[in-house]
Enzyme design. Structure first.
Site, PDB file in Angstrom:
ATOM      1  N   ALA A 144       0.866  -1.179   0.000  1.00 11.68           N
ATOM      2  CA  ALA A 144       0.000   0.000   0.000  1.00 11.68           C
ATOM      3  C   ALA A 144       0.901   1.228   0.000  1.00 11.68           C
ATOM      4  O   ALA A 144       2.119   1.122   0.144  1.00 11.68           O
ATOM      5  CB  ALA A 144      -0.923  -0.001   1.220  1.00 11.68           C
ATOM      6  N   MET A 145       0.281   2.402  -0.145  1.00 11.90           N
ATOM      7  CA  MET A 145       1.037   3.650  -0.180  1.00 11.90           C
ATOM      8  C   MET A 145       0.269   4.743   0.537  1.00 11.90           C
ATOM      9  O   MET A 145      -0.923   4.942   0.307  1.00 11.90           O
ATOM     10  CB  MET A 145       1.312   4.056  -1.635  1.00 11.90           C
ATOM     11  CG  MET A 145       2.037   5.381  -1.790  1.00 11.90           C
ATOM     12  SD  MET A 145       3.697   5.343  -1.032  1.00 11.90           S
ATOM     13  CE  MET A 145       3.982   7.095  -0.817  1.00 11.90           C
ATOM     14  N   GLU A 146       1.009   5.498   1.360  1.00 15.41           N
ATOM     15  CA  GLU A 146       0.424   6.457   2.286  1.00 15.41           C
ATOM     16  C   GLU A 146       0.161   7.822   1.691  1.00 15.41           C
ATOM     17  O   GLU A 146       0.392   8.859   2.347  1.00 15.41           O
ATOM     18  CB  GLU A 146       1.333   6.607   3.512  1.00 15.41           C
ATOM     19  CG  GLU A 146       2.711   7.204   3.253  1.00 15.41           C
ATOM     20  CD  GLU A 146       3.807   6.221   2.906  1.00 15.41           C
ATOM     21  OE1 GLU A 146       4.991   6.579   3.038  1.00 15.41           O
ATOM     22  OE2 GLU A 146       3.478   5.088   2.501  1.00 15.41           O
TER      23      GLU A 146
ATOM     24  N   GLU B 207      -0.548   2.182   7.023  1.00 11.84           N
ATOM     25  CA  GLU B 207      -0.690   3.358   6.163  1.00 11.84           C
ATOM     26  C   GLU B 207      -1.358   4.508   6.900  1.00 11.84           C
ATOM     27  O   GLU B 207      -1.012   5.677   6.686  1.00 11.84           O
ATOM     28  CB  GLU B 207      -1.478   3.001   4.903  1.00 11.84           C
ATOM     29  CG  GLU B 207      -0.877   1.865   4.083  1.00 11.84           C
ATOM     30  CD  GLU B 207       0.596   2.044   3.764  1.00 11.84           C
ATOM     31  OE1 GLU B 207       1.022   3.201   3.507  1.00 11.84           O
ATOM     32  OE2 GLU B 207       1.335   1.045   3.762  1.00 11.84           O
TER      33      GLU B 207
ATOM     34  N   HIS C 122       1.112   6.430   8.899  1.00 14.63           N
ATOM     35  CA  HIS C 122       1.929   7.326   8.078  1.00 14.63           C
ATOM     36  C   HIS C 122       1.317   8.719   7.938  1.00 14.63           C
ATOM     37  O   HIS C 122       2.037   9.678   7.628  1.00 14.63           O
ATOM     38  CB  HIS C 122       2.098   6.745   6.674  1.00 14.63           C
ATOM     39  CG  HIS C 122       3.234   5.785   6.540  1.00 14.63           C
ATOM     40  ND1 HIS C 122       4.501   6.058   6.982  1.00 14.63           N
ATOM     41  CD2 HIS C 122       3.300   4.555   5.963  1.00 14.63           C
ATOM     42  CE1 HIS C 122       5.296   5.036   6.703  1.00 14.63           C
ATOM     43  NE2 HIS C 122       4.596   4.114   6.083  1.00 14.63           N
TER      44      HIS C 122
ATOM     45  N   GLU D 203       8.989   4.146   7.899  1.00 10.36           N
ATOM     46  CA  GLU D 203       8.534   2.759   7.797  1.00 10.36           C
ATOM     47  C   GLU D 203       8.629   1.997   9.113  1.00 10.36           C
ATOM     48  O   GLU D 203       7.739   1.223   9.458  1.00 10.36           O
ATOM     49  CB  GLU D 203       9.310   2.035   6.695  1.00 10.36           C
ATOM     50  CG  GLU D 203       9.183   2.683   5.319  1.00 10.36           C
ATOM     51  CD  GLU D 203       7.728   2.815   4.864  1.00 10.36           C
ATOM     52  OE1 GLU D 203       6.837   2.150   5.416  1.00 10.36           O
ATOM     53  OE2 GLU D 203       7.490   3.613   3.933  1.00 10.36           O
TER      54      GLU D 203
END
Length: 868
Positions: free
Chosen positions: A283-285, A317, A320, A339
């Site tokens: 996934a990406m924040e 996420e 973040h 991270e």
């Protein structure tokens, strides 16, 4: 200009020229066809008068560049993925008009066509900096800016970005041919979004397509109502709808837990989670709009381990949004801060705010084993890694940055105290909100809150590589009373650093009432230097097992004393605590990998323990460790017998498992990895499962499990290409195309391997996930005769791959095509030769090759131990 690989020095120089406030107005046209999209970016920024700098942009064509009202010649200023900006004023405005390309590699703006309905879906992925694949930008984390996004897209699509929609306007223009795939052209809409807060470019995001959507809201702790949404492809909507409320609930629990834990409410205007296809990461924040791989939309049965991992990913996420987004690293050397903190706090939140109360056992079995493996490679590095350029960053999304960093943060919490730790985090977040910070900034706040000097701690734990080993030695008197418990700490020769540890020692004995092995006593202490005498242990009755690092507080390898080891090996399955079992099991696995514990003994004790293990991730990793041990570490003369024994053991355990249970599902799945072409019993079992004449009560042969069986049949030449294609024709989806390609590559013939090799290397139409499926299938067949011809080919092809593929695709090929089942003597000889001849190759490339070759060196070492 050297192009796409930005160096730290170049970034620092640019930051010395470019001044805030920086603002972007980005206008994207997603209606001009299937290959490219239009991009217009207007950037306003300050600068040193007369200075020169550059924008980053990866584009097929740049048609206009205007700087401070003056038109520049694109052919003169655009080269090597950069746009030169010379003769800057104190205040500047530059506009860049470009035609950028959609990717099929998960980098930049990815375009995916769902074969089940023909729908087209777009999503962006900008870390490590790939915003430059979509618009002209100063693509480095410390040049934070505000952004205004506008997007023109097909009328039937929805468009999402980091901020709420400000307006949507119908347009008369019609989509160009190919924009909607095979669907008919349609009129368009222009979406305009609210201005973002100050943020880094790699956290900007755009998604577009006919996504299915669900909405709710959260009563934020600062009194605001935060809109929430979840999205997925239309073909997944029915499956996803079953989990939407649960995932909203998990997310809301995360909001509440984080706001309470570090005293800062969620800071952004909305929070979307969009599940997207063919995604490289978990996934990406992206601020306000997290993208998540849509393998987390469960259409078929999954392990409890994966279901728990989805929860951890959602909470990772979300963490973040504060740590990484609100406060961002200045340069990628502090990537670990993002991270590691997210990994630590998401595990903490999972354990304390959700139903997954054994999350720390999961962390120990999964993340910790990843960290230990990474930390014992020749490429190990400090948690605070030296990052000289973007390639260094790309290879540092690893077990050190995530798992070791999170383990060390857990140790830091034990060292300074939980309340003091989070008090320092509160001060850090408030002090550096919407800006950039460094490790020194974080340690300063933690020192103030805890009263501890963390400079020495940081030097030991964050700035030095390697892992320690702590071994126990126990002396007792004639009555079994401990006279001395001594802990001895050692360090590897290449990284001779002894660290200060805060750890616990657990005493474990049998509970006569239950027959379980339970903790009867616990000592917590500081361990520093080479030798530590545990004075509190003296005078106590020696228990059956003395467990170093009970509760898994520190990051270290452990070696139990002789008596404890012998008892634990015989009774691992009887320990009642999931985390204690995990700590012991991981230690035994580590000894096996180090050539200190017999491979066949590890296989036997692990199979026995699987009969009663209930923690799904521990179960999953134990199965993987058994497979590695049986296929690679046992002496070659005993390998076939061991593999047959494991297969029989797994089938028996599956038959004894509770019907419909996670254990049954994992055991049958694992069994399917042990077939051989000559094994008629295996063929009968696998074909029977597929055709429903062999049954396990409660085991559903759903879509994904059918493909697991088909791949197993391919791997043993019990199904051919026609059979695989016939299965795909029953239901052609994005996922099933990937399964079919992987199964075809897994067919155990020289012809199939040649096809897979050629497709992976030369078929540019493959998506990232299709390429990875083929590479996995190619390497999956445990037959040296099929792998051996590719040992030399692999090293002959390395340079071509690195030169002709993007980083993510090169990494997938170089790791996926490594012929792991070839003779390790051959692989190490050829690999060492390649490394000797390529000492000046890119550091990132050398690192990938070093790690692959190191795995073969370890195989040789451990095999020799087991041949004794």
């Amino acid at each position: 200009m050297p192009g796409a690989n930005l160096t730290r020095v170049e970034a620092e120089e640019r930051a010395g020229v470019v001044a805030g406030p920086i603002h972007y107005a980005v206008d994207l046209d997603l209606t001009v066809g299937a290959k490219d999209f239009g991009s217009v970016a207007t950037i306003t920024f300050g600068a040193k008068p007369g200075a020169t700098t550059f924008l980053d942009l990866i584009a097929d064509e740049v048609s206009e560049v205007t700087l401070n009202g003056k038109a520049l010649d694109p052919s003169a200023v655009f080269a090597d993925n950069r746009i030169e900006l010379a003769g800057l004023a104190e205040t500047n405005e530059v506009t860049v008009k470009a035609l950028c390309r959609y990717s099929n590699t998960g980098e930049g703006l990815h375009r995916s066509v769902d074969p089940s309905d023909g729908n087209v879906y777009l999503y962006s992925q900008f870390e490590v900096p790939d915003a430059r694949r979509v618009y002209a930008v100063f693509d480095q984390p410390d040049l934070k800016a505000t952004f205004d996004f506008a997007v023109t897209a097909a009328k039937s699509w929805l468009v999402t970005s980091n901020m709420p929609v400000a307006s949507v306007t119908d347009l008369d223009a019609v989509t160009a041919e190919g924009t909607l795939g095979d669907h008919e052209a349609e009129t368009t809409k222009r979406w305009v979004f609210e201005t973002t807060p100050k943020m880094s470019s790699y956290l900007t995001a755009i998604c577009a397509g006919p996504y299915a959507e669900w909405h709710t809201e959260y009563a934020n702790e600062d009194g605001r109502t935060v809109p929430m949404a979840q999205y997925c492809r239309q073909s997944l909507a029915e499956a996803f709808a079953k989990d939407v409320d649960y995932l909203f609930d998990i997310t809301k629990k995360g909001f509440a837990f984080y706001a309470k834990t570090w005293g800062v409410p969620y800071p952004y205007a909305k929070f979307d989670q969009i599940y997207v296809p063919e995604y490289n990461a978990g996934a990406m924040e992206n601020i306000g709009m997290v993208t998540i791989r849509d393998q987390y939309v469960f259409q078929s049965k999954v392990t409890d381990a994966l279901a728990e991992r989805r929860v951890v990913t959602v909470l990772h996420e979300l963490a973040h949004m504060w740590f990484g987004d609100l406060v961002t690293m200045k340069w990628w050397n502090d990537l670990w801060l993002n991270e590691s903190f997210a990994e630590f706090t998401s595990t903490l939140a999972t354990a304390e705010a959700t139903e997954w109360h054994d999350a720390w056992a999961t962390f120990s079995s999964g993340e910790k084993s990843w960290a230990l493996r990474q930390d014992q490679l020749p490429t190990t590095h400090p948690i605070v890694a030296p990052i000289n350029d973007l390639h260094d960053t790309e290879v540092n999304f690893d077990g050190i940055t995530y798992a070791k960093g999170a383990s060390v943060l857990k140790q830091l919490v034990a060292y300074v105290g939980r309340d003091k730790f989070f008090e320092g985090i509160n001060h850090y977040l408030n002090k550096h909100a919407y800006s950039n910070a460094t490790l020194a900034d974080l340690l300063h706040e933690l020192e103030l809150s805890s009263g501890r000097d963390l400079k020495a701690w940081s030097a030991q734990w964050l700035e030095e590589s390697g892992i320690n080993t702590i071994a126990a030695d126990v002396a007792t008197d004639a009555d079994g009373v401990i006279t001395e418990l001594k802990l001895t700490q050692t360090a590897p020769q290449d990284h001779p650093v002894l660290r200060a540890h805060r750890l616990a020692i657990g005493f474990y004995d049998e509970d006569p009432a239950t027959g379980k092995i339970v903790r009867t006593d616990r000592i917590e202490l500081d361990v520093d230097g080479e030798t530590t005498i545990v004075t509190e242990a003296a005078g106590r009755k020696r228990p059956a097992v003395i467990l170093i690092n009970d509760d898994d507080l520190t990051y270290t390898k452990i070696r139990l004393d002789v008596a404890s080891l012998d008892y634990a090996v015989k009774n691992l399955y009887r320990f009642d605590d999931a985390l204690a079992r995990s700590v012991i099991w991981l230690s035994l696995w580590d000894m096996t990998r180090d050539g200190e514990f017999e491979a066949s003994r590890f296989v036997a004790l692990s199979l026995k323990a699987l009969g009663t293990e209930t923690e799904s991730t521990t179960f999953r990793y134990a199965l993987a460790q058994i497979s590695t041990t049986a296929h690679h570490y046992v002496a070659p003369a005993r390998r076939d017998v061991t593999l047959s024994s494991v297969a029989a053991g797994l089938w028996t355990l599956a038959a004894e498992a509770e019907p419909g249970s996670d254990q049954q599902f994992q055991l049958v799945t694992a069994y399917l990895g042990y077939g051989t072409e000559e094994d008629e019993t295996f063929a009968h079992h696998a074909e029977g499962l597929l055709d429903d004449f062999v049954r396990f009560k409660g085991l559903e042969i759903d879509n994904n499990f059918r493909w697991t069986i088909i791949s197993a049949l391919a791997n043993t030449n019990n199904i051919d290409v026609d059979g695989i294609n016939a299965e795909l024709a029953k239901k052609e989806t994005t996922e099933n195309r990937e399964f079919a390609l992987g199964a075809r590559a897994a067919i155990a013939t020289a012809e199939a391997k040649a096809w897979a090799w050629d497709e992976a290397l030369h078929n540019g139409d493959l998506t990232n996930m299709q390429l990875e499926a083929i590479a996995r299938g190619f390497a999956a067949t445990p037959r040296p005769d099929l792998a051996e011809p590719y040992a030399a080919k692999y090293f002959e092809t390395v340079d071509w791959i690195w030169k002709n593929r993007t980083y993510h695709m090169a990494e997938a090929l170089l790791n996926g095509l490594y012929p792991i089942y070839a003779d390790p003597e051959t692989l190490t000889r050829l690999g060492d030769q390649w490394l000797e001849e390529h000492q000046d190759a890119d550091r990132a490339l050398r690192r990938i090759i070093i790690e692959n070759v190191a795995s073969s060196h370890r195989t040789l070492k451990v095999r020799k131990y087991n041949e004794k």
